[in-house]
Motif scaffolding. Sequence first.
Motif, PDB file in Angstrom:
ATOM      1  N   LEU A 173      10.938  13.541 -29.486  1.00 23.77           N
ATOM      2  CA  LEU A 173      11.020  13.208 -30.906  1.00 23.77           C
ATOM      3  C   LEU A 173      10.801  14.420 -31.794  1.00 23.77           C
ATOM      4  O   LEU A 173       9.941  15.257 -31.538  1.00 23.77           O
ATOM      5  N   GLY A 174      11.582  14.499 -32.870  1.00 28.18           N
ATOM      6  CA  GLY A 174      11.388  15.509 -33.899  1.00 28.18           C
ATOM      7  C   GLY A 174      11.180  14.822 -35.233  1.00 28.18           C
ATOM      8  O   GLY A 174      11.987  13.959 -35.615  1.00 28.18           O
ATOM      9  N   LEU A 175      10.095  15.179 -35.944  1.00 28.23           N
ATOM     10  CA  LEU A 175       9.747  14.515 -37.203  1.00 28.23           C
ATOM     11  C   LEU A 175       9.899  15.483 -38.371  1.00 28.23           C
ATOM     12  O   LEU A 175       9.374  16.605 -38.332  1.00 28.23           O
ATOM     13  N   ILE A 176      10.603  15.045 -39.419  1.00 30.87           N
ATOM     14  CA  ILE A 176      10.773  15.831 -40.639  1.00 30.87           C
ATOM     15  C   ILE A 176      10.113  15.076 -41.783  1.00 30.87           C
ATOM     16  O   ILE A 176      10.415  13.903 -42.028  1.00 30.87           O
ATOM     17  N   LEU A 177       9.202  15.748 -42.483  1.00 31.90           N
ATOM     18  CA  LEU A 177       8.454  15.152 -43.582  1.00 31.90           C
ATOM     19  C   LEU A 177       9.174  15.376 -44.920  1.00 31.90           C
ATOM     20  O   LEU A 177      10.106  16.179 -45.015  1.00 31.90           O
ATOM     21  N   GLN A 178       8.686  14.686 -45.963  1.00 25.77           N
ATOM     22  CA  GLN A 178       9.342  14.735 -47.274  1.00 25.77           C
ATOM     23  C   GLN A 178       9.341  16.128 -47.878  1.00 25.77           C
ATOM     24  O   GLN A 178      10.346  16.597 -48.407  1.00 25.77           O
ATOM     25  N   ASN A 179       8.192  16.794 -47.853  1.00 23.65           N
ATOM     26  CA  ASN A 179       8.018  18.072 -48.538  1.00 23.65           C
ATOM     27  C   ASN A 179       8.422  19.201 -47.593  1.00 23.65           C
ATOM     28  O   ASN A 179       7.770  19.406 -46.571  1.00 23.65           O
ATOM     29  N   PRO A 180       9.492  19.935 -47.887  1.00 22.75           N
ATOM     30  CA  PRO A 180      10.007  20.911 -46.928  1.00 22.75           C
ATOM     31  C   PRO A 180       8.969  21.883 -46.350  1.00 22.75           C
ATOM     32  O   PRO A 180       8.935  22.081 -45.133  1.00 22.75           O
ATOM     33  N   PRO A 181       8.079  22.504 -47.169  1.00 27.24           N
ATOM     34  CA  PRO A 181       7.132  23.454 -46.575  1.00 27.24           C
ATOM     35  C   PRO A 181       6.177  22.817 -45.554  1.00 27.24           C
ATOM     36  O   PRO A 181       5.642  23.524 -44.686  1.00 27.24           O
ATOM     37  N   GLY A 193      16.374  23.044 -50.019  1.00 25.14           N
ATOM     38  CA  GLY A 193      17.346  22.446 -49.117  1.00 25.14           C
ATOM     39  C   GLY A 193      17.494  23.235 -47.830  1.00 25.14           C
ATOM     40  O   GLY A 193      17.645  22.658 -46.745  1.00 25.14           O
ATOM     41  N   GLN A 194      17.450  24.573 -47.941  1.00 24.92           N
ATOM     42  CA  GLN A 194      17.530  25.405 -46.739  1.00 24.92           C
ATOM     43  C   GLN A 194      16.286  25.222 -45.866  1.00 24.92           C
ATOM     44  O   GLN A 194      16.378  25.203 -44.639  1.00 24.92           O
ATOM     45  N   GLN A 195      15.122  25.082 -46.501  1.00 26.26           N
ATOM     46  CA  GLN A 195      13.898  24.831 -45.728  1.00 26.26           C
ATOM     47  C   GLN A 195      13.996  23.508 -44.977  1.00 26.26           C
ATOM     48  O   GLN A 195      13.615  23.414 -43.803  1.00 26.26           O
ATOM     49  N   SER A 223      13.906  13.384 -51.008  1.00 28.22           N
ATOM     50  CA  SER A 223      13.182  12.899 -52.182  1.00 28.22           C
ATOM     51  C   SER A 223      12.553  14.016 -53.005  1.00 28.22           C
ATOM     52  O   SER A 223      12.316  13.837 -54.206  1.00 28.22           O
ATOM     53  N   GLN A 224      12.270  15.173 -52.397  1.00 32.52           N
ATOM     54  CA  GLN A 224      11.635  16.277 -53.117  1.00 32.52           C
ATOM     55  C   GLN A 224      12.635  17.353 -53.530  1.00 32.52           C
ATOM     56  O   GLN A 224      12.228  18.435 -53.968  1.00 32.52           O
ATOM     57  N   LEU A 225      13.928  17.048 -53.412  1.00 29.63           N
ATOM     58  CA  LEU A 225      14.960  18.067 -53.613  1.00 29.63           C
ATOM     59  C   LEU A 225      15.849  17.762 -54.806  1.00 29.63           C
ATOM     60  O   LEU A 225      16.073  16.602 -55.152  1.00 29.63           O
ATOM     61  N   ASP A 226      16.376  18.837 -55.421  1.00 27.21           N
ATOM     62  CA  ASP A 226      17.396  18.641 -56.453  1.00 27.21           C
ATOM     63  C   ASP A 226      18.716  18.271 -55.777  1.00 27.21           C
ATOM     64  O   ASP A 226      18.833  18.271 -54.549  1.00 27.21           O
ATOM     65  N   GLU A 227      19.713  17.955 -56.584  1.00 25.58           N
ATOM     66  CA  GLU A 227      20.960  17.417 -56.023  1.00 25.58           C
ATOM     67  C   GLU A 227      21.640  18.411 -55.092  1.00 25.58           C
ATOM     68  O   GLU A 227      22.128  18.039 -54.018  1.00 25.58           O
ATOM     69  N   ALA A 228      21.674  19.696 -55.475  1.00 26.29           N
ATOM     70  CA  ALA A 228      22.344  20.699 -54.646  1.00 26.29           C
ATOM     71  C   ALA A 228      21.623  20.863 -53.309  1.00 26.29           C
ATOM     72  O   ALA A 228      22.264  20.982 -52.255  1.00 26.29           O
ATOM     73  N   SER A 229      20.297  20.865 -53.344  1.00 31.09           N
ATOM     74  CA  SER A 229      19.526  20.996 -52.103  1.00 31.09           C
ATOM     75  C   SER A 229      19.675  19.746 -51.241  1.00 31.09           C
ATOM     76  O   SER A 229      19.761  19.833 -50.013  1.00 31.09           O
ATOM     77  N   VAL A 243      16.063   7.584 -40.501  1.00 32.36           N
ATOM     78  CA  VAL A 243      15.736   8.124 -41.813  1.00 32.36           C
ATOM     79  C   VAL A 243      15.203   7.017 -42.705  1.00 32.36           C
ATOM     80  O   VAL A 243      15.783   5.929 -42.772  1.00 32.36           O
ATOM     81  N   THR A 244      14.096   7.289 -43.408  1.00 32.99           N
ATOM     82  CA  THR A 244      13.679   6.398 -44.488  1.00 32.99           C
ATOM     83  C   THR A 244      14.214   6.975 -45.792  1.00 32.99           C
ATOM     84  O   THR A 244      14.198   8.195 -45.992  1.00 32.99           O
ATOM     85  N   SER A 245      14.695   6.114 -46.669  1.00 36.29           N
ATOM     86  CA  SER A 245      15.242   6.634 -47.927  1.00 36.29           C
ATOM     87  C   SER A 245      15.524   5.501 -48.901  1.00 36.29           C
ATOM     88  O   SER A 245      15.744   4.356 -48.504  1.00 36.29           O
ATOM     89  N   HIS A 246      15.522   5.856 -50.195  1.00 34.16           N
ATOM     90  CA  HIS A 246      16.122   4.980 -51.205  1.00 34.16           C
ATOM     91  C   HIS A 246      17.227   5.733 -51.941  1.00 34.16           C
ATOM     92  O   HIS A 246      17.694   5.305 -52.987  1.00 34.16           O
ATOM     93  N   ASP A 247      17.664   6.879 -51.353  1.00 34.06           N
ATOM     94  CA  ASP A 247      18.774   7.672 -51.876  1.00 34.06           C
ATOM     95  C   ASP A 247      20.076   7.021 -51.415  1.00 34.06           C
ATOM     96  O   ASP A 247      20.390   7.000 -50.226  1.00 34.06           O
TER      97      ASP A 247
END
Length: 222
Positions: free
Chosen positions: A88-96, A145-147, A170-176, A196-200
């Motif tokens: 499993l690989g987990l990605i959190l909301q805040n990129p850093p 977005g790159q992060q 959720s923590q990104l602008d549209e381009a990211s 993925v969890t999302s409301h996007d």
Amino acid sequence: MPEIFKLRGVGVDYRTPAGVVTGIDDVTLDIPANGVTVLAGPSGSGKSTLLRVLGLFEPPARGEVRFQGADVGAMRHRARRELRRKHLGLILQNPPDNLLGYLSVADNLRAAAESAKVTCRPDDILAQLGLDGTGGWDITALSGGQQQRLAFGCALARQATVILADEPTSQLDEASADLVLDTLRYLVAQDFAVLVTSHDERLISLGARVARLRNGKLESVA
């Protein structure tokens, strides 16, 4: 299509000073072994709790969770941790939060691979994700977005079977956010299972399967 996860009547409760609070209740759901499955719903609907169950961080209080046919709810903590490490690989909301700020871009990929006791070729992964030439950069030189794209790369470096992402745009602008959506399309093309969890709504539209939750209950699956 084969399932990688099978959930039957799964519930999770939390003890609080005010008493027991139910995070999710009576969730029955099959997750296919490839493509994007989106857990959608408003804040407090239980989607992040369900993702933690699927990520093997949260054992169910009741019901059954099977991963690749194995009953993970009955496993001890060490066995669940070993499954997480291998699969499993987990990605959190805040990129850093997904990266090690004191390491370069390439060294983040190497560290992710080492944590799973495998090896990787950072330049190859960066090329796959459109991050060519950034291996020697500091993390802070990357956009949000790159992060986040690199965070998905770390899951690739770990040779994860399943990639789980909690509100990755959720923590990104549209381009990211566009970079993250492109990354998800790439992972689908490579036959990964992505949860993925999302409301996007743009991200939800990528889902081969969308499970909608409300008040801890599974409302619909489409």
